[in-house]
Write an enzyme that holds these catalytic residues in place. Sequence first.
Site, PDB file in Angstrom:
ATOM      1  CE1 TYR A   1      -3.411   2.700   0.680  1.00  0.00           C
ATOM      2  CE2 TYR A   1      -3.958   1.561   2.701  1.00  0.00           C
ATOM      3  CZ  TYR A   1      -4.228   2.547   1.784  1.00  0.00           C
ATOM      4  OH  TYR A   1      -5.306   3.367   1.973  1.00  0.00           O
TER       5      TYR A   1
ATOM      6  CE  LYS B   1      -6.213   1.829  -1.541  1.00  0.00           C
ATOM      7  NZ  LYS B   1      -5.775   3.196  -1.783  1.00  0.00           N
TER       8      LYS B   1
ATOM      9  CB  VAL C   1      -8.370   0.902  -4.368  1.00  0.00           C
ATOM     10  CG1 VAL C   1      -8.918   0.567  -2.978  1.00  0.00           C
ATOM     11  CG2 VAL C   1      -7.741  -0.342  -4.983  1.00  0.00           C
TER      12      VAL C   1
END
Lengths: 306, 306, 306, 306
Positions: B137, B165, B210
């Site tokens: 992330y 992400k 996302v």
Amino acid sequence: MSESQFRGVIPPVVIPLDENRKLDLEALERSINRMIDAGVDGLFFLGSSGEVAFLTDAQRYHVLQEAVAMVNNRVPVLAGIIDMETMRVVDQAKRAKGYGVDALVATAPFYALGGPKEVERHFRAIREHTDLPLFAYDLPVCVHTKLDPTMLVRLGTDGVIQGVKDSSGDDVLFRWLCIENEQAGHPLQVLTGHEVCVDGAYMAGADGSVPGLANIDPVSYVEQWRAYQSGDWERVRELQDHLARLMFVTRVVKATVGFGAGVGAFKTALWQMGVFNTNQMREPVQALEGEDVQAIVEVLKREGMM
Amino acid sequence: MSESQFRGVIPPVVIPLDENRKLDLEALERSINRMIDAGVDGLFFLGSSGEVAFLTDAQRYHVLQEAVAMVNNRVPVLAGIIDMETMRVVDQAKRAKGYGVDALVATAPFYALGGPKEVERHFRAIREHTDLPLFAYDLPVCVHTKLDPTMLVRLGTDGVIQGVKDSSGDDVLFRWLCIENEQAGHPLQVLTGHEVCVDGAYMAGADGSVPGLANIDPVSYVEQWRAYQSGDWERVRELQDHLARLMFVTRVVKATVGFGAGVGAFKTALWQMGVFNTNQMREPVQALEGEDVQAIVEVLKREGMM
Amino acid sequence: MSESQFRGVIPPVVIPLDENRKLDLEALERSINRMIDAGVDGLFFLGSSGEVAFLTDAQRYHVLQEAVAMVNNRVPVLAGIIDMETMRVVDQAKRAKGYGVDALVATAPFYALGGPKEVERHFRAIREHTDLPLFAYDLPVCVHTKLDPTMLVRLGTDGVIQGVKDSSGDDVLFRWLCIENEQAGHPLQVLTGHEVCVDGAYMAGADGSVPGLANIDPVSYVEQWRAYQSGDWERVRELQDHLARLMFVTRVVKATVGFGAGVGAFKTALWQMGVFNTNQMREPVQALEGEDVQAIVEVLKREGMM
Amino acid sequence: MSESQFRGVIPPVVIPLDENRKLDLEALERSINRMIDAGVDGLFFLGSSGEVAFLTDAQRYHVLQEAVAMVNNRVPVLAGIIDMETMRVVDQAKRAKGYGVDALVATAPFYALGGPKEVERHFRAIREHTDLPLFAYDLPVCVHTKLDPTMLVRLGTDGVIQGVKDSSGDDVLFRWLCIENEQAGHPLQVLTGHEVCVDGAYMAGADGSVPGLANIDPVSYVEQWRAYQSGDWERVRELQDHLARLMFVTRVVKATVGFGAGVGAFKTALWQMGVFNTNQMREPVQALEGEDVQAIVEVLKREGMM
């Protein structure tokens, strides 16, 4: 100068590990006793230098449990309750209290940042859930927010916090914090987190210091504090020059940067001086090796620590 | 394009609270169902938008337990395991796994920063303790480290991580990440965290998105993804313009900044649209009120959401 | 899309030096002609890539004098008037005008920073002293201020500025700038300074691009612009992927960082491609050598530029 | 302590303007004489507080010409040669020398940043083109580079620079600079740019100070320096507390931030004290008004300056 029990030299305790990176209780007790014998006025566990960020909750409370027993009321015990946002910090506060510590130390929220309103509300919310003395920990290098002096004094006047540990490195705002604190009747115990400019912080009127380097040379920091109390500024300065040169242990590291170079150097020094049994660090940080260890030893020898 | 199950639109789920700031399970289920009905390809719980930093551990796992049951295998469930340093993250990973999630999402270490060696070691150490698919992330605004594309692809090639992400906002490095990932045979699922520039990320070759804003308008993000899959770039662009204007909900807030303005605006929109029962936030963030609510409603109306 | 003459591909011109670090007029003319022959829509002199910060005033105006003559009205000439604060910029503006340029490009004040009021007043003060079309140059990496989209559109509506060169790297705010500009009736020509994400900027509605990399491959940027004009998004994207890989010339440099790696790589590529006679840089930057040159050549070969 | 002529209190001279924002020579002479009469050891023109960034070249050299004549060899004159990159700084150096100044003060390159190699080369290149004593001006808030202590001492040992004006606010590195300078035989005159922590800088071993606030209260800074020279640390500290409270003139400003609040407050104080005839600022900064002026007056009265 206030009569608070939270004044003078209060080292943040560096945590020794064994070769398997497990808590080394024998070395911890040796290091704690060494600092108390040197005359420190308190001990701060689970601070940044105490690897609070690297310890699981179980490990954190294991440290506190052992530490409180080892200190055994000889000096006050402060405990870091470091977590991302308010309710996680409150959770840590409740658990830390159960272990019998004397005061709590909390940073501003980190991870998801807000503005000054959220920072102030954060400390007020912690107070609503705890009754132990509470210190605000100003550490922008980790927390990415600088605590405003005016807000801190307001929190002090309102009884939300009892003091500040200032590791901001912003000595102008530190001076102004001390001035505003005096003008408000000294509600806060103002402690500097400096290692290298403690004399300047004492000039500014600090109530004490929380230097990580005091794990290595507690005697000099204690003597410096006492020289300050007796007005012997030349001695304060002379000791500071020695300690500033001793802090070169963190500057000679070449293998890494940041925490691994800073606390990594402290652990390596303590290991080479025989206080710790290893210089192991927790994941993902690796212990210093080879040339870095040698360079640290040279600094220690030059400053008469070995 | 890979055959991974982790592709397409995977909203980070915003968490509804009741008036007492407790988890509102009814609203949570309504919001989850609304997104799944819109055709999303997965759901990401305990991300930044999911208030992971504001939840105690008990609350985190309560959310996961309920969420896994509510989703009931209709789409994959990703879970954030966000904590300060490696072993705390591993602790979170072990617990999250027990709740039956499909993948884990971890940031770089934060609080005590190191260098690139520590960042890479961190992900490798997590992998040694977990077997679920792991996403890195990349969120410098919270974590204060930018993940290097070359390192990410190396971690992908070595099987340490299954995807990224990317909420870095650095679209140049995102492009280079996509290029390096292709040159290595596409080991990583690369998901953008953008709300406003998802079309640019699809141009760059993203495997999905996302977007927190998909809590408000999941239909448009799903349609945009499908337009991209069918090569209809004008439709991709048109939907993006709508979504970019809809994101003004976060720009019209005047009462605060940062997280309270961002996720605070999302919650307020969902409340006004009838998906949530309140716009409550967790301490120390206060719910938006008055003019801010009105300004958000105007944006929603202008974009046809009310 | 506006009918302005300031649209399409407008490269910031990299300045060739001879072995003595003096302006190489022969190579400059070759490079200018090469870009005009490729179909660029304008040329921007004395931008950051044009080493404006490294040129004395005498050298700056020597460049402008020669450049205007070499371009000879084939395309519009934009000139950077980059200096620390308002009245120094006005001074530059007055002199640049004398050389017959078509538009001026100014940053926000730098060195001594203020707040948003000072930034807005700065552009208004420049306008009061100049009548040429004025572009605001948004370049936080050098200027340390991000220009606010709402302020830019207000300056456009008021006739203070005619356009923006956005090298901020903040693609969210770029999108919002484009949206607010449309809502205001398109007062601004919005140009992206991206090299690697120009396709995303075109998706957002940019009126053109100012890519330094177009010094190396003007043909591809011109073709990309024309593909965008005709709605051939797959071709826009394909060319962008090539250009994004070509930009690796700046990523392979190991000897230095910052400007010397960026513009240094451009000069080295142009030298190896035979457009420039050397890759000399101005003090204090040193020309790239050895392995760095070889690595740049490999990128050029891989992308068919040699 | 070195026998250099560049030691003690050397204020950076704030420049008065008349109502038309033109140089006010009468007020300039009054302010210069006031500081020399107070016993300052030198004067620094064209520093940040001297609005160097806001002055055109013509204005800069007008200031120097008048200042050198007004000072008339009573104290040494230092001149800032502040510009973006090396050859522009060299240009400034050559012109400043013609006006008969005693020393030059240059920052690291700004605008286009490089790495440490470029910073060191920059100072060496300036030295190759000038023979006046050269001071390195460490001012990250404007220059966005922190000068490395080890590099500075190396430049001192090599005769490239004669001293440092440290306005970095990094008191740890300042201490280390002083220590490394001593270990190398004191090649550098190390001057602090602090206003609020000068006592700490003297503890560290500074050779002098360059406080902008000395424009307002030169007497106290001179007395503080003399107290330091005679070892009267309690008086050093007491004066510092007064000066730290006096610096609140910059903290009470509400209308703006940055330079306009800082130097704007100095000008407003000097105007209210009758030293300056106005508090005008140069574009794009506006003079302080109304409540801000009143708040500054209150600080001045509280500290006995009015």
